[in-house]
Design an enzyme around this catalytic site. Structure first.
Site, PDB file in Angstrom:
ATOM      1  N   LYS A  40      -2.055  -3.199  -8.761  1.00 28.65           N
ATOM      2  CA  LYS A  40      -2.101  -3.368  -6.807  1.00 28.65           C
ATOM      3  C   LYS A  40      -2.203  -2.011  -6.764  1.00 28.65           C
ATOM      4  O   LYS A  40      -3.220  -1.954  -5.214  1.00 28.65           O
ATOM      5  CB  LYS A  40      -0.413  -3.502  -5.985  1.00 28.65           C
ATOM      6  CG  LYS A  40      -0.421  -5.115  -6.257  1.00 28.65           C
ATOM      7  CD  LYS A  40       0.123  -6.075  -5.339  1.00 28.65           C
ATOM      8  CE  LYS A  40       0.624  -7.360  -5.591  1.00 28.65           C
ATOM      9  NZ  LYS A  40       1.396  -7.905  -6.721  1.00 28.65           N
ATOM     10  N   GLU A  54       1.070  -6.576   4.746  1.00 28.81           N
ATOM     11  CA  GLU A  54       2.128  -7.751   4.149  1.00 28.81           C
ATOM     12  C   GLU A  54       2.302  -7.610   2.817  1.00 28.81           C
ATOM     13  O   GLU A  54       1.735  -7.292   1.915  1.00 28.81           O
ATOM     14  CB  GLU A  54       1.440  -8.853   4.759  1.00 28.81           C
ATOM     15  CG  GLU A  54       0.719  -9.472   3.358  1.00 28.81           C
ATOM     16  CD  GLU A  54      -0.343  -8.846   3.026  1.00 28.81           C
ATOM     17  OE1 GLU A  54      -0.840  -7.991   3.899  1.00 28.81           O
ATOM     18  OE2 GLU A  54      -0.418  -8.915   1.652  1.00 28.81           O
ATOM     19  N   SER A 101      -0.844  -6.952 -15.853  1.00 30.84           N
ATOM     20  CA  SER A 101      -1.068  -6.690 -14.357  1.00 30.84           C
ATOM     21  C   SER A 101      -0.285  -5.851 -14.106  1.00 30.84           C
ATOM     22  O   SER A 101      -0.482  -4.732 -13.298  1.00 30.84           O
ATOM     23  CB  SER A 101      -1.327  -7.795 -13.225  1.00 30.84           C
ATOM     24  OG  SER A 101       0.033  -8.635 -13.746  1.00 30.84           O
TER      25      SER A 101
END
Ligand SMILES: *Cc1c(COP(=O)(O)O)cnc(C)c1O
Length: 427
Positions: free
Chosen positions: A87, A109, A376
């Site tokens: 991320k 968010e 990930s």
């Protein structure tokens, strides 16, 4: 692949209120301009290298490959990126872009808190004010990530409307942005939402695929398949990006199979249960009821339980370039244990869906082929879920002792042994 697309086949678009057209157009222009500027790319490259810790390694999972007896499994270790997951690639890219645009404030968010943590971290690094909208229910469930966001200096705002989860947090962030875009950037967390977000997030995440392609070529791997988990789709599209316009290798997206079939039990939008809809500014496949309302979802991994999928992945799936499959909660948890024991690597629960499928696929392919799975994120963040599921008794005892000690430090809480109680009263 063009840098900017309004639509991917029938999916995508910009279905927003009039007031958001101007900031989205401004963002699109700034993004295209920045990506063409060598100075911006150099700045991004420095942050990737020195702050995120790129390139991340490509690990040959030798023990797992030997044991399955089939194709060689390789793991792209995105979990070694600063803040523990992919991320940060997107958060850093958009953070730098926002700064270049002269914005001083970032809103975001977050559902499970992973995107919020990455955003809070890069805002601290770049000196930007940061507010994260998070559903009140999620705040209660994801306390550790709330702590990290606040430690980085972000303001975490509880959202108490609707189901008090991710989709309500997105609505709240959009509402804020409509009134604040003059000095504020909305840093959206996955490859979805109104254009230009799907393109922008893909471009910032495609560093994962570009590195992987280079690493595979350096080692002369004969890559049969790439495997990634799919929530909104940012790690998958970034990982697949260099290959989507080629015929090979196979690209496989793994969705959350959860507890099984049926509404509310999974988040498998491509696996047959998804319907075309327009939700939160874009057209794609969503889990909807007969009235077109978004259905609840379930997954053991907080990052995969989103009811919609990024528009480019929906299109690539429909066209058959990406194959979609799903893995259950139980199989993902088992894969966490498997890779920990065999490779000394703890997958995030999201990534473990891809890991589990790679193990299945390796058995069907010959030994001279390679399968690359995108890890990930790493699994430290899942401690409260994994420990409870894989080792319940000692873990629950530990939690009880900690809670007992904290709530009433001078008394012996439930489950406290005489010895630990004695240690506590001395401190
Ligand atoms: C958020 C998250 C995901 C899911 O998001 P995508 O946009 O689909 O990549 C997957 N893995 C990890 C570790 C995450 O934190």
């Amino acid at each position: 692949m063009k840098l900017y697309n309004d639509f991917f086949g029938e999916f995508g678009g910009r279905y927003v209120a009039e007031v958001l057209r101007a900031p989205l157009a401004e963002l699109e222009a700034a993004f295209v301009e920045a990506m063409g500027d060598r100075a911006f790319r150099a700045e991004l490259e420095e942050v990737r290298r020195d702050y995120i810790g790129r390139p991340t390694p490509l690990l040959h999972a030798r023990n797992a490959s030997r044991e399955t007896g089939g194709a060689q499994i390789y793991i792209k270790l995105e979990g070694l990126a600063n803040t523990g997951a992919h991320k940060i690639n997107n958060a850093a890219g958009q953070g730098l872009l926002a700064k270049r645009m002269g914005k001083r404030r970032i809103i975001a968010e977050t559902g499970a808190g992973q995107h919020g943590v990455a955003t809070a971290a890069i805002c601290a690094k770049l000196g930007l004010a940061c507010r994260v909208y998070m559903g009140a229910v999620d705040i209660r469930r994801q306390r550790p990530n709330v702590f990290w966001m606040e430690l980085y200096g972000a303001e975490v705002v509880p959202v108490t409307s609707g189901s008090r989860t991710l989709k309500d947090a997105v609505n709240e962030a959009m509402r804020d942005w409509a009134g604040s875009f003059a000095d504020t950037h909305y840093l959206l967390g996955s490859a979805l939402g109104p254009s230009p977000f799907p393109d922008m997030v893909r471009e910032f995440q495609s560093v994962v695929g570009a590195e992987t392609a280079g690493q595979a070529e350096e080692r002369g791997l004969d890559v049969a398949a790439l495997v990634a988990c799919v929530g909104g789709g940012s790690n998958a599209i970034g990982f697949f990006n260099p290959f989507v316009e080629k015929a090979q290798p196979r690209l496989i997206g793994v969705e959350a199979g959860g507890r099984g079939r049926g509404a509310g039990n999974n988040a498998a939008r491509m696996g047959g249960e998804g319907a075309v809809g327009i939700v939160q500014g874009y057209k794609s496949l969503f889990l909807l009821d007969e009235d077109g309302q978004v259905l609840p979802t379930h997954s053991v991994s907080a990052g995969l339980d989103y009811p919609g999928i990024g528009p480019q992945l929906a299109d690539l799936g429909k066209r058959g370039r990406i194959e979609f499959t799903s893995v259950s909660d139980a199989e993902a948890l088992e894969a966490v244990r498997y890779f920990a024991r065999h490779e000394g690597v703890v997958f995030a629960l999201e990534s473990a869906h891809a890991g589990a499928y790679a193990l299945r696929l390796a058995r069907e392919l010959p030994r001279d082929k390679a399968i690359i799975v995108n890890m990930s994120g790493r699994g430290d963040k899942d401690l409260f879920i994994s420990a409870r599921a894989l080792d319940p008794e000692p873990w629950m005892r530990f939690l009880t002792e900690e809670a007992g000690g904290e709530a009433s430090p001078s008394t012996v809480g439930p489950g406290l042994s005489a010895r630990s109680a004695g240690e506590r009263s001395r401190s």
